[in-house]
Design a protein around this motif. Structure first.
Motif, PDB file in Angstrom:
ATOM      1  N   ILE B  33       0.815  -1.220   0.000  1.00 49.40           N
ATOM      2  CA  ILE B  33       0.000   0.000   0.000  1.00 49.40           C
ATOM      3  C   ILE B  33       0.845   1.265   0.000  1.00 49.40           C
ATOM      4  O   ILE B  33       0.653   2.151  -0.828  1.00 49.40           O
ATOM      5  CB  ILE B  33      -0.967  -0.007   1.210  1.00 49.40           C
ATOM      6  CG1 ILE B  33      -2.026  -1.092   1.007  1.00 49.40           C
ATOM      7  CG2 ILE B  33      -1.608   1.363   1.385  1.00 49.40           C
ATOM      8  CD1 ILE B  33      -3.196  -1.018   1.928  1.00 49.40           C
ATOM      9  N   GLN B  34       1.763   1.339   0.961  1.00 44.98           N
ATOM     10  CA  GLN B  34       2.526   2.582   1.103  1.00 44.98           C
ATOM     11  C   GLN B  34       3.767   2.576   0.226  1.00 44.98           C
ATOM     12  O   GLN B  34       4.892   2.697   0.723  1.00 44.98           O
ATOM     13  CB  GLN B  34       2.903   2.776   2.566  1.00 44.98           C
ATOM     14  CG  GLN B  34       1.684   2.886   3.480  1.00 44.98           C
ATOM     15  CD  GLN B  34       2.043   2.833   4.945  1.00 44.98           C
ATOM     16  OE1 GLN B  34       2.837   1.994   5.368  1.00 44.98           O
ATOM     17  NE2 GLN B  34       1.475   3.728   5.729  1.00 44.98           N
ATOM     18  N   CYS B  39      -0.156   1.840  -4.892  1.00 48.85           N
ATOM     19  CA  CYS B  39      -0.518   0.586  -4.247  1.00 48.85           C
ATOM     20  C   CYS B  39      -0.361  -0.590  -5.202  1.00 48.85           C
ATOM     21  O   CYS B  39      -0.681  -0.488  -6.383  1.00 48.85           O
ATOM     22  CB  CYS B  39      -1.975   0.636  -3.793  1.00 48.85           C
ATOM     23  SG  CYS B  39      -2.274   1.900  -2.560  1.00 48.85           S
ATOM     24  N   HIS B  68      -5.139   5.712   0.770  1.00 49.14           N
ATOM     25  CA  HIS B  68      -4.411   5.298  -0.433  1.00 49.14           C
ATOM     26  C   HIS B  68      -5.330   4.871  -1.571  1.00 49.14           C
ATOM     27  O   HIS B  68      -4.864   4.341  -2.578  1.00 49.14           O
ATOM     28  CB  HIS B  68      -3.443   4.168  -0.079  1.00 49.14           C
ATOM     29  CG  HIS B  68      -2.317   4.622   0.801  1.00 49.14           C
ATOM     30  ND1 HIS B  68      -1.156   5.165   0.308  1.00 49.14           N
ATOM     31  CD2 HIS B  68      -2.198   4.675   2.150  1.00 49.14           C
ATOM     32  CE1 HIS B  68      -0.361   5.500   1.308  1.00 49.14           C
ATOM     33  NE2 HIS B  68      -0.970   5.207   2.443  1.00 49.14           N
ATOM     34  N   VAL B  70      -7.442   2.475  -1.719  1.00 47.16           N
ATOM     35  CA  VAL B  70      -7.675   1.038  -1.832  1.00 47.16           C
ATOM     36  C   VAL B  70      -9.123   0.755  -1.425  1.00 47.16           C
ATOM     37  O   VAL B  70      -9.601   1.289  -0.430  1.00 47.16           O
ATOM     38  CB  VAL B  70      -6.690   0.264  -0.932  1.00 47.16           C
ATOM     39  CG1 VAL B  70      -7.060  -1.209  -0.858  1.00 47.16           C
ATOM     40  CG2 VAL B  70      -5.270   0.440  -1.446  1.00 47.16           C
TER      41      VAL B  70
END
Lengths: 267, 267, 267, 267
Positions: B33-34, B39, B68, B70
């Motif tokens: 993710i980070q 992502c 993010h 997601v």
């Protein structure tokens, strides 16, 4: 012009867990909700699975309240089923906020799923008692409630830190009074460990309920008249006389033209 | 005219509990993710406190996914923290429906509280596996999901009873494929207890992901070509090579012009 | 020379949890143990905290059994308080063995702490039922029991895999019969989901108890006479007629000179 | 004549739960127990399933300690897995006594089942800290321990109410010191919330361990020399430097001819 006094009567419900029973939930519901003359209470505080309740019980209790027009409230507690949420626990504010959000969010989903709405949140047991004194904890609870829905009503002991925190968070609040409990002169409840803490005769409790509802006052254990603004009166469900007390309160308020109404209608 | 193939990559997250860790959640999040390049996954299945997760973990994971971009999904499981929801349990349909409603309702509240929306629900572990075969259980899950919000997407094994039940309930569904698992000729997964059940090399897994995404097909363990329509591919997070596999899949799909997109955008 | 027939009567007890009650444990104990004419039962199966019971309840129930000379047994179950141990769970043999060891070890400590001894172990609910059929599970249970103390008696359904496993492990065993349940021709219990599964009249149950105890036989639901060797008869505590059944059994056995005795005295 | 100084080194172990890990239990065990040069510790405090641990983990950890000659101790805690037993809870003395009895009884059964003996009991987390100050709670713990076996050793903070209560109960006690923690002038531990609470360099911790073991003294944070009689020194397992600290302590004590020995051999 006449001012109509309104008051809400709330009761904890849905405290079973699996095959387990606490008190006599079924008898209580039958006596307070499924009555020919209409419900004896106007709001139900429904356990959310931490100190009591489970998904089946929540579903059943929410449906029952919805069907009978009883206001649906979440009753979040400490994560302590064994201690029924009555044992003080030292949690961080972050834990409390998110524990409240979790429980209230789950109960709100049950309400929505049957076409009803969650109206209020009343913390349970040690969480309620600690938040009456501890402003930081009270803020964490109010924050958790507001994150679920800022239109929810937060129920707390009249005059307590929880009421202050709810207001500061911009929530509507309902100030609660206890018709069957003795008060200290400072507006706190007399400890259950002391004699005279509980008012046991239905008529005495009903008279106190009327004074709170109509006059915004109660006589302290030590004799002083104290101001006590209440929007809702708690009907305890876990004693044999609870049903008699609930009925006596209802009758006495009716005689005095105090109108029973769900808290959502007037706070 | 060109048809753009789209696929979602999902991963289980938020499986810590208090001070407890399972796998390396933090490393996984950092890697998937980070990342500077964006992502590596498009959807996160977030545990809801029954088999894993707790309110603090749920809050943290939901915020991270929201920040993010997601897709946020609920990952309900059996009430078995000790067994991590991997042990089959015999529950009634009523229990399953309300256990799912409880967990999904709670996670949805966390999503809303940060201004995000719950997109999908993917059952976890034994609940997922049993519902792939057991239509009655699948219906109970679909019913629980629909009661929270009929706009939610139900994720299930491609070709399974869970997909059928979701459709019959009127839910959108996302058919899931496993790039790192061998398939039987009938489209079920080869048991983990048998040799060759897991595809360990990232390149092989990536190639299989591409075939699923682009061609709707996979080669069975016994050699047959089988049709397998997939909308989302699962990236397992609990093995050291998981991150490498996720990256390889992402790269291979990009090379073949298959577009990664959150399932909510196309199913 | 006369052969004295002996039989044990066992009952599940100590199933409360915190403030929670299941059935009416107190009434049951009052009726079956604290009676002027002596206990109506000879052995108590005491829950160990997994499916029911908590340390305070265990302590109280063990003391009561010890004071009244009722044989103390551990009643381990699946780790499923919500389902009261009645929901089948798929555990490994290693998990079952150690879950049994944990629970039985804990209860044995309560018994020793009041100067009493643990006599027997009877698995609860789904664990009991599954172990009647599943020899591998039965062995795991027997192994767990033997690891606590090889002198313990293992109680299982007469003719079941659990009895076989106990014997193979070198444990003493007590074969259990159910006076209030119908039997299939193969000696298994008729499913509760079918009509006629439960014998409700105390006299009918008492007559069946006598036939089991004295003749080692029972009439199957389909009419066949089947052999059924029993050392102990289960008195269910969770129905209103349970106490009447227990008393009727006791009376009928006494009339026929069958001696009630704790299983520890004769198996 | 020479007086040989003896000291025990204890460490918490067996804190996993199902698939969950806390810290790196395996690495800790490898570094402290399974070493070519012999164990770096002499006693293990093994979690009992309330705040950490499960039956499989208890079995595995007990066997490991037994095989390597490390003294086996029970590490009972509050019933709060989510909070890892670190959150203060308000329990009655009766609850505490029986919660301790339950947990210690269970662990003792695991020890006996592999032919070993339980040697000591050290309360965990908030239970340990509260019992250091609260004599009533300390008595409840000591009572629970004595009920399992009056020959058990009770471990508590040197100078604390728990040590007093253990002695008053007739138990052997082991006074514990913390080589990696700063002390206040009154012999209590400097709060972790304050700077300088933790001694991080292995050599400094080792030097403090030696002073405690050999001289019965420690330098308080505020500079005073204070008397501190210790029988056992705690090696924390949850920090990266824990293993280095344990090794440094071991080396420093050996240089000074202080003998490492299991507490059971000398208290």
């Amino acid at each position: 012009m006449e001012i109509v006094k309104k008051i809400d009567l709330n009761c904890d419900m849905g405290e079973s867990f699996g095959v387990y029973r606490v008190g006599d939930d079924a008898a209580l519901i039958a006596a307070l909700i499924q009555t020919p003359e209409g419900c004896a209470i106007t709001s139900a505080n429904i356990a959310c699975g931490y100190h009591a309740g489970d998904p089946l019980v929540m579903d059943r209790t929410v449906r029952l309240a919805a069907r009978h027009g009883v206001g649906i409230g979440a009753h979040p507690g400490f994560p302590d089923l064994l201690g029924f949420g009555r044992r003080a626990m030292q949690l961080t504010s972050n834990e409390i906020e998110n524990d409240v959000l979790y429980q209230v969010g789950a109960l709100a989903a049950f309400a929505r799923s049957v076409g009803a709405s969650l109206v209020h949140v009343k913390p349970h047991g040690a969480l309620y008692n600690m938040a009456a004194q501890d402003l930081e904890m009270a803020r964490a609870i109010a924050q958790g409630v507001a994150r679920v829905d800022p239109a929810l009503i937060l129920v707390g002991l009249s005059g307590s830190a929880l009421i202050d925190a709810g207001r500061a968070m911009g929530l509507r609040v309902a100030r609660e009074g206890f018709a069957d409990r003795a008060y200290n002169a400072d507006g706190t409840l007399r400890s259950r460990r002391l004699p005279g803490a509980v008012i046991e005769t239905p008529e005495a409790a009903a008279e106190r309920a009327l004074r709170m509802a109509r006059d915004g006052a109660v006589t302290a254990y030590t004799g002083e008249e104290i101001a006590l603004q209440v929007d809702t009166i708690c009907v305890h469900g876990d004693t044999p006389t609870a049903i008699d007390i609930a009925r006596a309160i209802r009758r006495r308020l009716a005689e005095a033209d105090v109108v029973l109404a769900p808290m959502g209608a007037f706070v």
